[in-house]
Enzyme design. Structure first.
Site, PDB file in Angstrom:
ATOM      1  CE  LYS A   1     -24.336   4.965 -33.608  1.00 36.41           C
ATOM      2  NZ  LYS A   1     -23.224   4.707 -32.619  1.00 36.41           N
TER       3      LYS A   1
ATOM      4  N   GLY B   1     -23.660  -5.626 -36.487  1.00 36.81           N
ATOM      5  CA  GLY B   1     -23.274  -5.700 -35.088  1.00 36.81           C
ATOM      6  C   GLY B   1     -23.738  -6.995 -34.463  1.00 36.81           C
ATOM      7  CB  SER B   2     -24.088  -7.980 -30.945  1.00 39.09           C
ATOM      8  OG  SER B   2     -25.092  -7.128 -30.419  1.00 39.09           O
ATOM      9  CB  THR B   3     -27.306 -11.973 -32.624  1.00 35.16           C
ATOM     10  OG1 THR B   3     -26.545 -12.471 -33.738  1.00 35.16           O
ATOM     11  CG2 THR B   3     -28.697 -12.576 -32.673  1.00 35.16           C
TER      12      THR B   3
ATOM     13  CB  VAL C   1     -27.547  -4.612 -30.875  1.00 35.86           C
ATOM     14  CG1 VAL C   1     -27.920  -3.217 -31.362  1.00 35.86           C
ATOM     15  CG2 VAL C   1     -26.824  -4.515 -29.541  1.00 35.86           C
ATOM     16  N   GLY C   2     -29.211  -6.504 -32.923  1.00 36.86           N
ATOM     17  CA  GLY C   2     -29.953  -6.669 -34.173  1.00 36.86           C
ATOM     18  C   GLY C   2     -31.425  -6.932 -33.947  1.00 36.86           C
TER      19      GLY C   2
ATOM     20  CD  GLU D   1     -21.915  -8.934 -42.453  1.00 39.23           C
ATOM     21  OE1 GLU D   1     -20.982  -9.758 -42.516  1.00 39.23           O
ATOM     22  OE2 GLU D   1     -21.898  -7.848 -43.051  1.00 39.23           O
TER      23      GLU D   1
ATOM     24  CB  CYS E   1     -18.924 -10.756 -37.869  1.00 41.44           C
ATOM     25  SG  CYS E   1     -18.678 -10.100 -39.529  1.00 41.44           S
TER      26      CYS E   1
ATOM     27  CD  GLU F   1     -20.107 -12.809 -32.713  1.00 39.39           C
ATOM     28  OE1 GLU F   1     -19.688 -12.678 -33.874  1.00 39.39           O
ATOM     29  OE2 GLU F   1     -21.066 -12.164 -32.245  1.00 39.39           O
TER      30      GLU F   1
END
Length: 502
Positions: A191, A244-246, A248-249, A266, A300, A398
């Protein structure tokens, strides 16, 4: 429509968006809704591509295809040599189509054409490296269990892997994951970010041309909140790899709990460039400028914090400024430009908000700070702030843009404290001529990837990933291949088994 290859060769903008359906079970797939959504180039402000906004039903079809391909062994039961042959052919097809892939990548991401070309070429190299690994997947034997028992440790593919990739390096980051997934013998549902899906769809078609069996790689496009979330939650997916972003992680980690699937993450970074007093300041300045301007700071592992010894701070900042004054920002299709566009309006506004916050918080603006969104074209000049307080937003959060914060230190201990004083631990660069000091530093800095007297470099032989809130697991290298396997212990009775009841 003008031929895509001709557009890529001439670097002209398309008259109408280049349409790309999804890719499921070895063929193009328009989905249940058939709804195509146009993507505007952030560097030109006009529609350039169009992809499907998938539904959960489309995602289910993709997972079912990958599940069938995994369960019947059409890929996993091939020899390592056979899998390697397909991966090598894929690498060659990437090279053969480098200009088309480069063109699509630049249109959607806004990155300079030269950078896109370099990334596509480097990605082909990753596929070649992973092809070699397909032939060396192995386990262990244990001949120490006694005369009548022999032990084997077998490494097997984990099964169906869901891969969610970001918009900043859509082709390269996918190539840091997918060839290792395939080398391990797994199948995949990919995706890509909704903003930058076209090169992933093009790659899926190239993989079929390379000889990959139908259903082994499937690509579903659309919103992460819909199909990405459904992929992370899916009970027939054995592992999810998210970049992606933390924030969303964290949601991916929670979603994966349904069937206890394995998770690789990551995530974000707030990476320090640590410069000691004995460093080569000219070399450091050039690398620091590159580290913050590369991909317009939308990286990143961007070196977004300069942690520098107070005795050389002014000299170094002046040299960084001098380098950045030579950097050209503009049309990503113009090969003379070093920095292209910010990916979209939301990201542009976010970066500009941080710049304004820096001004309000009393940080000293050294250079840059200028932003333009005229005609829905989003550009921000590389920006440097001095006197940034360690607990301020500029130093802690970030930004994901070309904004560098500068904070001085007086002692080694203070440098390490500043470097480690954020929630992230993705990457760091250390600048010193002192070998002993460099070793002491990289031992103490909390990061998954560290560069000494260099920055943002390396090859697929080395693992990548983060610590703390920057992620879980490792990609690339032999460790990256092992992430997509499970270990199975096998005990073999050689002689007669001792009876429980004689």
């Amino acid at each position: 429509m003008t031929n895509l290859n001709e557009l890529a060769a001439t670097l002209r903008l398309p008259v109408e968006p280049i349409r790309s359906p999804m890719f499921i079970d070895g063929k193009e797939y328009t989905g249940n809704s058939g709804e195509f959504v146009a993507r505007k180039s952030p560097g030109h402000g006009v529609p350039v591509t169009s992809t499907v906004r998938a539904t959960v039903e489309d995602l289910n079809a993709a997972v079912a295809s990958a599940r069938r391909a995994s369960d019947d062994g059409r890929w996993s039961r091939l020899s390592g040599e056979q899998r390697a042959t397909v991966l090598l052919k894929a690498a060659q097809l990437i090279r053969d189509n480098v200009e088309t892939l480069t063109y699509l990548e630049t249109l959607e991401s806004g990155k300079p054409i030269g950078q896109s070309r370099g990334e596509i070429g480097a990605a082909a190299g990753i596929w070649e490296y992973a092809a070699g690994l397909a032939r060396v997947v192995h386990g262990d034997t244990h001949d120490t269990l006694g005369g009548d028992l022999f032990g084997l440790v077998v490494r097997q593919p984990i099964g169906v892997v869901g891969i969610v990739t970001p918009w900043n390096f859509p082709f390269f980051i996918l190539s840091e994951r997918l060839p290792f997934v395939l080398a391990a013998g797994c199948t995949a549902v990919v995706k890509p970010a909704e903003l930058t899906s076209s090169t992933t769809l093009k790659l899926a078609a190239l993989l079929i041309e390379a000889g990959l069996p139908d259903g082994v790689v499937n690509v579903v496009t659309g919103l992460g909140s819909v199909v990405g979330q459904a992929l992370a939650e899916h009970m027939d997916v054995d592992m999810i790899s998210f970049t992606g972003s933390t924030p969303v992680g964290r949601s991916v980690l929670a979603a994966a709990g349904g069937n206890m699937k394995k998770v690789g993450l990551e995530l974000g970074g707030k990476n320090p460039q640590i410069v000691f007093a004995d460093a080569d300041l000219d070399d450091a300045a050039d690398a620091i400028a590159f580290g913050i301007a590369f991909n317009a700071g939308q990286c990143c592992v961007s070196g977004s914090r300069l942690v520098v010894h107070r005795s050389v701070e002014q000299q170094l900042v002046e040299r960084v400024k001098a380098v950045l004054e030579k950097v050209r920002v503009g049309d990503p299709l113009d090969a003379a430009n070093h920095v292209g566009a910010i990916v979209e309006a939301r990201q542009f506004d976010k970066i500009r908000g941080f710049i304004n916050a820096g001004r309000r918080d009393g940080a000293q603006l050294v250079c840059g700070g200028t932003a333009s969104n005229e005609g829905e074209r989003f550009f921000i000049e590389p920006t440097v702030f001095r006197n940034v307080q360690p607990q301020s937003a500029l130093a802690q959060e970030e930004i994901f843009g070309p904004v560098l914060s500068v904070t001085p230190f007086d002692t080694f201990e203070e440098a390490i404290q500043l470097a480690n004083g954020v929630p992230y631990g993705l990457a760091a660069s250390i600048w010193t001529r002192d070998l002993q000091g460099a070793i002491k530093s990289f031992r103490e800095v909390q990061a998954g990837r560290i560069w000494v007297n260099c920055t943002i470099t390396g090859g697929p032989e080395m693992p990548i990933g983060g610590v703390k809130q920057s992620g879980i697991g490792r990609e690339t290298g032999r460790y990256g291949l092992e992430e997509y396997t499970e270990l199975k212990s096998v005990h073999i009775q050689v002689g007669s088994r001792p009876r429980w009841i004689a």
